[in-house]
Design a protein around this motif. Structure first.
Motif, PDB file in Angstrom:
ATOM      1  N   GLY A 180    -111.947  29.557 -46.942  1.00 31.01           N
ATOM      2  CA  GLY A 180    -112.034  30.472 -45.840  1.00 31.01           C
ATOM      3  C   GLY A 180    -113.116  31.503 -45.975  1.00 31.01           C
ATOM      4  O   GLY A 180    -112.950  32.735 -45.019  1.00 31.01           O
ATOM      5  N   VAL A 181    -113.155  31.708 -47.295  1.00 37.57           N
ATOM      6  CA  VAL A 181    -113.554  32.907 -47.803  1.00 37.57           C
ATOM      7  C   VAL A 181    -115.536  32.977 -47.872  1.00 37.57           C
ATOM      8  O   VAL A 181    -116.184  34.189 -47.151  1.00 37.57           O
ATOM      9  N   ILE A 182    -115.471  31.684 -47.601  1.00 41.99           N
ATOM     10  CA  ILE A 182    -116.916  31.289 -47.370  1.00 41.99           C
ATOM     11  C   ILE A 182    -117.237  31.117 -45.986  1.00 41.99           C
ATOM     12  O   ILE A 182    -118.451  31.720 -45.337  1.00 41.99           O
ATOM     13  N   ALA A 183    -116.416  30.815 -45.269  1.00 43.06           N
ATOM     14  CA  ALA A 183    -116.140  31.022 -43.873  1.00 43.06           C
ATOM     15  C   ALA A 183    -116.321  32.089 -42.872  1.00 43.06           C
ATOM     16  O   ALA A 183    -116.968  32.616 -42.069  1.00 43.06           O
ATOM     17  N   LEU A 184    -116.180  33.201 -43.825  1.00 40.77           N
ATOM     18  CA  LEU A 184    -115.888  34.753 -43.314  1.00 40.77           C
ATOM     19  C   LEU A 184    -117.912  35.598 -43.296  1.00 40.77           C
ATOM     20  O   LEU A 184    -118.359  36.014 -42.968  1.00 40.77           O
ATOM     21  N   GLY A 185    -118.665  34.448 -44.125  1.00 43.78           N
ATOM     22  CA  GLY A 185    -120.266  34.780 -44.008  1.00 43.78           C
ATOM     23  C   GLY A 185    -120.131  35.748 -44.785  1.00 43.78           C
ATOM     24  O   GLY A 185    -120.966  36.883 -43.800  1.00 43.78           O
ATOM     25  N   ILE A 186    -119.295  36.737 -45.487  1.00 42.06           N
ATOM     26  CA  ILE A 186    -119.783  38.080 -45.617  1.00 42.06           C
ATOM     27  C   ILE A 186    -120.673  38.163 -46.881  1.00 42.06           C
ATOM     28  O   ILE A 186    -121.513  37.545 -47.514  1.00 42.06           O
ATOM     29  N   GLU A 187    -121.795  39.514 -46.233  1.00 48.33           N
ATOM     30  CA  GLU A 187    -123.387  39.797 -46.559  1.00 48.33           C
ATOM     31  C   GLU A 187    -122.837  40.731 -47.972  1.00 48.33           C
ATOM     32  O   GLU A 187    -122.166  41.799 -48.159  1.00 48.33           O
ATOM     33  N   GLN A 188    -124.339  40.845 -48.557  1.00 46.31           N
ATOM     34  CA  GLN A 188    -124.605  42.200 -49.422  1.00 46.31           C
ATOM     35  C   GLN A 188    -124.212  43.354 -48.234  1.00 46.31           C
ATOM     36  O   GLN A 188    -124.865  43.662 -47.318  1.00 46.31           O
ATOM     37  N   GLY A 189    -123.229  44.543 -49.363  1.00 44.40           N
ATOM     38  CA  GLY A 189    -123.122  45.514 -48.131  1.00 44.40           C
ATOM     39  C   GLY A 189    -121.582  45.416 -46.857  1.00 44.40           C
ATOM     40  O   GLY A 189    -121.778  46.611 -46.730  1.00 44.40           O
ATOM     41  N   ASP A 190    -121.365  44.322 -46.943  1.00 33.30           N
ATOM     42  CA  ASP A 190    -120.329  44.501 -45.740  1.00 33.30           C
ATOM     43  C   ASP A 190    -119.270  45.316 -46.375  1.00 33.30           C
ATOM     44  O   ASP A 190    -118.886  44.760 -47.554  1.00 33.30           O
ATOM     45  N   TYR A 191    -118.406  45.129 -45.608  1.00 36.11           N
ATOM     46  CA  TYR A 191    -116.884  46.564 -45.733  1.00 36.11           C
ATOM     47  C   TYR A 191    -116.159  45.069 -45.732  1.00 36.11           C
ATOM     48  O   TYR A 191    -115.622  44.719 -44.693  1.00 36.11           O
ATOM     49  N   VAL A 192    -115.115  44.633 -46.700  1.00 37.18           N
ATOM     50  CA  VAL A 192    -113.964  43.726 -46.706  1.00 37.18           C
ATOM     51  C   VAL A 192    -112.811  45.153 -46.519  1.00 37.18           C
ATOM     52  O   VAL A 192    -112.559  45.398 -47.457  1.00 37.18           O
ATOM     53  N   THR A 193    -111.314  44.410 -46.277  1.00 39.00           N
ATOM     54  CA  THR A 193    -110.137  44.554 -46.363  1.00 39.00           C
ATOM     55  C   THR A 193    -109.387  43.771 -47.317  1.00 39.00           C
ATOM     56  O   THR A 193    -109.023  42.198 -47.136  1.00 39.00           O
ATOM     57  N   LEU A 194    -108.928  43.924 -48.558  1.00 41.50           N
ATOM     58  CA  LEU A 194    -108.119  43.371 -49.597  1.00 41.50           C
ATOM     59  C   LEU A 194    -106.844  43.649 -49.189  1.00 41.50           C
ATOM     60  O   LEU A 194    -106.677  45.029 -48.982  1.00 41.50           O
ATOM     61  N   THR A 195    -105.437  42.790 -48.991  1.00 45.98           N
ATOM     62  CA  THR A 195    -103.939  43.167 -48.495  1.00 45.98           C
ATOM     63  C   THR A 195    -102.811  42.489 -49.697  1.00 45.98           C
ATOM     64  O   THR A 195    -103.486  41.579 -49.739  1.00 45.98           O
ATOM     65  N   ALA A 196    -102.566  42.714 -50.183  1.00 38.73           N
ATOM     66  CA  ALA A 196    -101.647  42.114 -51.212  1.00 38.73           C
ATOM     67  C   ALA A 196    -100.841  42.806 -51.070  1.00 38.73           C
ATOM     68  O   ALA A 196    -100.134  44.014 -50.882  1.00 38.73           O
TER      69      ALA A 196
END
Length: 91
Positions: free
Chosen positions: A52-68
């Motif tokens: 799932g993490v790899i499938a997001l295609g996250i690149e350097q400088g991208d912003y992501v939101t973590l929720t717990a």
């Protein structure tokens, strides 16, 4: 218990490719509480799923939101945010 969120800028020079994605997903799995990861306005995925993490295609400088949600969510997100903002490709 309140749901905790953090927005993090990706530090790894090559984004979340296999090695940093595996480190991140394993840390999320080891957290013992549900953690999700979302890129931009996309749907959140289970942060413990390496595919799932790899499938997001996250690149350097991208912003992501973590929720717990759960006991120790603050410190869990601190640890995970630190992993995401570090350049693991510089080692």
């Amino acid at each position: 218990m309140a749901v905790i969120t953090r927005t993090v800028r990706i530090g790894s020079a090559h984004g979340l490719h296999a090695r940093p994605a595996k480190m991140f997903a394993q840390a999320a799995k080891d957290a013992g509480i549900p953690v999700t990861l979302a890129k931009d306005a996309g749907s959140p995925i289970n942060a413990a799923s390496i595919l799932g993490v790899i499938a997001l295609g996250i690149e350097q400088g991208d912003y992501v939101t973590l929720t717990a949600d759960g006991d120790g969510a603050d410190s869990v997100l601190d640890t995970l945010a630190d992993l995401l903002s570090t350049d693991h490709d510089a080692e």
